[in-house]
Motif scaffolding. Structure first.
Motif, PDB file in Angstrom:
ATOM      1  N   ALA A 414       0.836  -1.207   0.000  1.00  0.00           N
ATOM      2  CA  ALA A 414       0.000   0.000   0.000  1.00  0.00           C
ATOM      3  C   ALA A 414       0.869   1.255   0.000  1.00  0.00           C
ATOM      4  CB  ALA A 414      -0.912  -0.004   1.226  1.00  0.00           C
ATOM      5  N   PRO A 415       0.432   2.346  -0.667  1.00  0.00           N
ATOM      6  CA  PRO A 415      -0.809   2.450  -1.433  1.00  0.00           C
ATOM      7  C   PRO A 415      -0.635   2.189  -2.925  1.00  0.00           C
ATOM      8  CG  PRO A 415       0.116   4.628  -1.167  1.00  0.00           C
ATOM      9  CD  PRO A 415       1.075   3.671  -0.500  1.00  0.00           C
ATOM     10  N   GLU A 416       0.612   1.980  -3.406  1.00  0.00           N
ATOM     11  CA  GLU A 416       0.828   1.845  -4.852  1.00  0.00           C
ATOM     12  C   GLU A 416       0.426   0.463  -5.380  1.00  0.00           C
ATOM     13  OE1 GLU A 416       3.157   2.847  -2.748  1.00  0.00           O
ATOM     14  OE2 GLU A 416       3.521   4.964  -3.257  1.00  0.00           O
ATOM     15  N   TYR A 417       0.643  -0.591  -4.598  1.00  0.00           N
ATOM     16  CA  TYR A 417       0.321  -1.965  -4.999  1.00  0.00           C
ATOM     17  C   TYR A 417       0.966  -2.321  -6.342  1.00  0.00           C
ATOM     18  CZ  TYR A 417      -3.078  -1.925  -1.219  1.00  0.00           C
ATOM     19  OH  TYR A 417      -3.677  -1.844   0.009  1.00  0.00           O
ATOM     20  N   ILE A 418       2.214  -1.966  -6.519  1.00  0.00           N
ATOM     21  CA  ILE A 418       2.906  -2.204  -7.782  1.00  0.00           C
ATOM     22  C   ILE A 418       2.981  -3.694  -8.103  1.00  0.00           C
ATOM     23  CG2 ILE A 418       5.060  -1.912  -9.059  1.00  0.00           C
ATOM     24  CD1 ILE A 418       3.549   0.688  -8.562  1.00  0.00           C
ATOM     25  N   ARG A 419       3.342  -4.503  -7.100  1.00  0.00           N
ATOM     26  CA  ARG A 419       3.464  -5.940  -7.351  1.00  0.00           C
ATOM     27  C   ARG A 419       2.109  -6.550  -7.712  1.00  0.00           C
ATOM     28  NH1 ARG A 419       5.445  -8.367  -2.463  1.00  0.00           N
ATOM     29  NH2 ARG A 419       3.341  -9.042  -1.959  1.00  0.00           N
ATOM     30  N   GLY A 420       1.063  -6.172  -6.993  1.00  0.00           N
ATOM     31  CA  GLY A 420      -0.268  -6.698  -7.286  1.00  0.00           C
ATOM     32  C   GLY A 420      -0.721  -6.345  -8.688  1.00  0.00           C
ATOM     33  N   HIS A 421      -0.556  -5.083  -9.072  1.00  0.00           N
ATOM     34  CA  HIS A 421      -0.939  -4.654 -10.417  1.00  0.00           C
ATOM     35  C   HIS A 421      -0.116  -5.374 -11.477  1.00  0.00           C
ATOM     36  CE1 HIS A 421      -3.542  -1.774  -8.715  1.00  0.00           C
ATOM     37  NE2 HIS A 421      -2.665  -0.823  -8.454  1.00  0.00           N
ATOM     38  N   SER A 422       1.157  -5.600 -11.211  1.00  0.00           N
ATOM     39  CA  SER A 422       2.031  -6.263 -12.180  1.00  0.00           C
ATOM     40  C   SER A 422       1.625  -7.715 -12.390  1.00  0.00           C
ATOM     41  CB  SER A 422       3.486  -6.186 -11.709  1.00  0.00           C
ATOM     42  OG  SER A 422       3.916  -4.841 -11.599  1.00  0.00           O
ATOM     43  N   ILE A 423       1.274  -8.392 -11.296  1.00  0.00           N
ATOM     44  CA  ILE A 423       0.807  -9.781 -11.397  1.00  0.00           C
ATOM     45  C   ILE A 423      -0.473  -9.848 -12.222  1.00  0.00           C
ATOM     46  CG2 ILE A 423      -0.149 -11.715 -10.083  1.00  0.00           C
ATOM     47  CD1 ILE A 423       1.798 -10.929  -7.806  1.00  0.00           C
ATOM     48  N   ALA A 424      -1.440  -8.980 -11.897  1.00  0.00           N
ATOM     49  CA  ALA A 424      -2.707  -8.966 -12.629  1.00  0.00           C
ATOM     50  C   ALA A 424      -2.483  -8.644 -14.108  1.00  0.00           C
ATOM     51  CB  ALA A 424      -3.665  -7.954 -12.000  1.00  0.00           C
ATOM     52  N   LEU A 425      -1.616  -7.676 -14.384  1.00  0.00           N
ATOM     53  CA  LEU A 425      -1.308  -7.300 -15.762  1.00  0.00           C
ATOM     54  C   LEU A 425      -0.758  -8.485 -16.544  1.00  0.00           C
ATOM     55  CD1 LEU A 425      -0.809  -5.265 -18.071  1.00  0.00           C
ATOM     56  CD2 LEU A 425       1.362  -4.678 -16.954  1.00  0.00           C
TER      57      LEU A 425
END
Length: 485
Positions: A414-425
C-alpha cells in the motif's frame, strides 16, 4: 422464417426473458455480494474484531476456493440427475450459502472465519457452471451471450450495490450490540435467503415444464431449440446422424470428451488469467481506495462509480456479440482496456491517476466475462460433454482465486500496490494470448469442416454406435457443426 413464426419466436423469447432472466440475475447478484462483501467488512472493522494479523485475511479469502473448485464439475452432474428439478438445485445452493453468509456475522476469530469461508465455497461452487448450463438449455447458441451478459452485469452492479449497502449498513454499528461489519453479513445473507426462495418458486425447470407458455409456444420453443444446428455444407446432409438426442444417458466417454477438448483448456486458462484481475479487483478495490487516501464511509462510496460504466459495457458487448455471432474477437478488443488500466496504475504518481485507472480495468475485464462463458456453451454439444466442459472451464478459471487473494498484500504494498498490479497485468496479457489461440483453432477447424476434411467423423461415430460403445449424440463431432469464434 415466415411472419407468423417470427412473431411466435419473439413471444417465446420475450416470455423466457421475463420469467428466467430476472431471477437468474438476482441470484448472481446475491452470489457476488456474498462473495465480495468481506472486502467492505474489512474496512469496517472485521480484521480488528476478529484479531487478524499478517496475511490471515488473504488466507481466509483463499480457503474459499478450496471447496469452490472441488464442487463445480460434480454439481453439474447432479443437475442432470435432478432432471425436472434442475432449477430447484440452483435455488437450494443459494439458500444454503445465504444461511452461511448470515452466520459469518457471528464469527469471533480467525478459525471461525476460515470455517465459514470454506462452507461458503462449498455452497457457491456449483452456481456459475449450473446457471450457464441451465441457460444453454433454454436459449439457442447465439441468443445466449446477451442473456449471460444481463446477469453478468449484475456482477458489476454488485460492486456498486456492495459499496452503497456497506455504507448504509455500517451505520448500524452498535445496534443490538453488534459491530457494523457484522450487520453487513447478516442483512445481505438474509436477502440472499429471500432471493433463493423467490427463484426456486418462479424458475421453470426446462422448456417443457414452463407453465407461462401456451401449448403452441411450448411446441415452438422446443422445436427451435432442437433445430439449433450449425449450417450443413454436405449435399447428403439428410443422411447424417442428428446432432442432438433428447434421451441422452450418462456415459463416461462423454465426460472424457469434455475433459480432453482443446477448447476447454484454452478457454479455461484464458478465463484463469482474466479472473486473477476480476477477483483481485472486487476483493481489494475498497482496500486500494483506502490506500489512496480515503477512509470510512467515503472509501465505501468511492468503490461505486467504477462499476457503473463496466455494467453498461457488459450488456452492450453481449448484445453485439450475439448479433455478430462472435465471442473471442470481442475479448481481444476489451482486454487491452484492462491492460492499459494496469499500466497506468503502475506508472501513476498521483491518487487521481490511480483512481482513473480502475475505471479502465473494470471496463475491460467485466464485458469479457460473458464472452468467455458463452464460448464453450456454444461450441460443445451433447449434454454430458457440455456439462463437463463448462464446469471444468470454470474450475480451471477459479484456481485463480488462490493467486488473486495474495496478489495484493497491504502490509508491504500500500498504497501503490505495484506488485499486485504487475501480477494482474501479466495474467490479463496471458488471457489475451489464450483467447487468440482459441480463435485461431476455431477458424482452422471450421475451414477443415467446410472443405470436407472432417467427414470421417461420421464413419468413426457410426462404428462406435454399431459396436455399442456409445449411445450419445454425435454432437459437436458432426462435420456440419461450426464453432463460434
Amino acid at each position: 422464417m415466415d411472419h407468423g413464426q417470427d412473431m411466435l419466436t419473439k413471444r417465446v423469447l420475450r416470455k423466457l426473458d421475463y420469467h428466467v432472466l430476472p431471477p437468474i440475475a438476482l441470484l448472481w447478484l446475491a452470489n457476488f455480494l456474498d462473495r465480495s462483501n468481506i472486502g467492505n467488512a474489512r474496512i469496517s472493522g472485521l480484521e480488528r474484531d476478529t484479531h487478524l494479523h499478517g496475511n490471515q485475511f488473504n488466507t481466509a479469502l483463499a480457503v474459499f476456493y478450496i471447496t469452490y473448485i472441488i464442487v463445480e464439475v460434480p454439481s453439474n452432474a447432479i443437475l442432470k440427475k435432478f432432471k425436472a428439478n434442475a432449477s430447484r438445485w440452483i435455488a437450494l445452493l443459494v439458500l444454503v450459502w445465504g444461511i452461511v453468509t448470515t452466520l459469518t456475522g457471528l464469527v469471533q476469530n480467525y478459525a471461525g472465519l476460515l470455517a465459514v469461508r470454506l462452507c461458503l465455497g462449498l455452497c457457491e461452487g456449483g452456481l456459475l457452471p449450473g446457471m450457464v448450463l441451465y441457460l444453454s438449455s433454454m436459449y439457442k447458441r447465439h441468443e445466449l451471450q446477451i442473456r449471460i451478459g444481463v446477469f453478468y452485469a449484475a456482477v458489476s452492479l454488485s460492486g456498486a450495490f456492495g459499496g452503497l449497502l456497506a455504507t448504509a449498513i455500517s451505520k448500524m454499528d452498535g445496534v443490538g450490540g453488534l459491530a457494523g461489519w457484522r450487520w453487513i453479513f447478516i442483512l445481505e445473507g438474509l436477502a440472499t435467503i429471500l432471493a433463493s426462495l423467490v427463484a426456486g418458486y418462479v424458475l421453470p425447470a426446462d422448456l417443457n415444464s414452463a407453465s407461462f407458455f401456451t401449448e403452441e409456444e411450448k411446441a415452438h420453443a422446443l422445436w427451435r431449440f432442437q433445430n439449433d444446428n450449425s449450417p450443413i455444407f454436405k449435399e447428403d446432409a439428410s443422411d447424417m446422424p442428428p446432432i442432438l438426442n433428447d434421451a441422452e444417458e450418462f456415459e463416461w466417454r462423454e465426460i472424457k470428451r469434455g475433459v480432453l477438448d482443446v477448447q476447454t483448456w484454452l478457454t479455461g486458462l484464458a478465463f484463469f488469467g482474466q479472473l486473477v484481475s476480476l477477483y483481485s479487483y472486487s476483493f481489494f478495490l475498497p482496500t486500494i481506495i483506502t490506500g489512496l487516501g480515503y477512509s470510512g464511509t467515503r472509501a465505501q462510496l468511492y468503490t461505486v462509480p467504477p462499476y457503473v460504466p463496466a455494467a453498461a459495457l457488459t450488456v452492450i458487448v453481449a448484445y453485439f456479440s450475439d448479433k455478430l455471432k462472435l465471442r473471442g474477437p470481442f475479448i481481444l478488443v476489451c482486454l487491452p482496456l484492462t491492460i492499459v488500466g494496469y499500466i497506468i496504475s503502475i506508472a501513476a504518481q498521483t491518487n487521481k491517476a490511480r483512481y482513473a485507472a480502475v475505471f479502465l480495468i473494470a471496463a475491460g475485464i467485466y464485458p469479457s466475462g460473458p464472452c468467455m462463458l458463452s464460448i464453450l456453451a456454444n461450441n460443445t454439444s451433447g449434454h454430458y460433454k457440455r456439462a463437463t466442459a463448462t464446469a471444468l472451464q470454470t474450475t480451471i478459471a477459479n484456481l485463480s482465486g488462490f493467486l488473486a487473494t495474495f496478489a495484493y498484500t497491504p502490509v508491504d504494498q500500500a498504497p501503490e500496490y505495484i506488485r499486485g498490479h504487475s501480477i494482474a497485468l501479466a495474467f490479463v496479457i496471458f488471457a489475451w494470448i489464450m483467447v487468440a489461440a482459441n480463435v485461431t483453432y476455431c477458424m482452422w477447424e471450421n475451414k477443415a469442416r467446410r472443405e470436407g476434411r472432417r467427414d470421417y467423423h461420421i464413419t468413426k461415430y457410426e462404428k462406435l454406435r454399431v459396436s455399442g460403445k456409445t449411445r450419445a449424440p454425435i454432437g459437436d463431432r458432426h462435420p456440419g457443426f461450426m464453432f463460434t469464434l
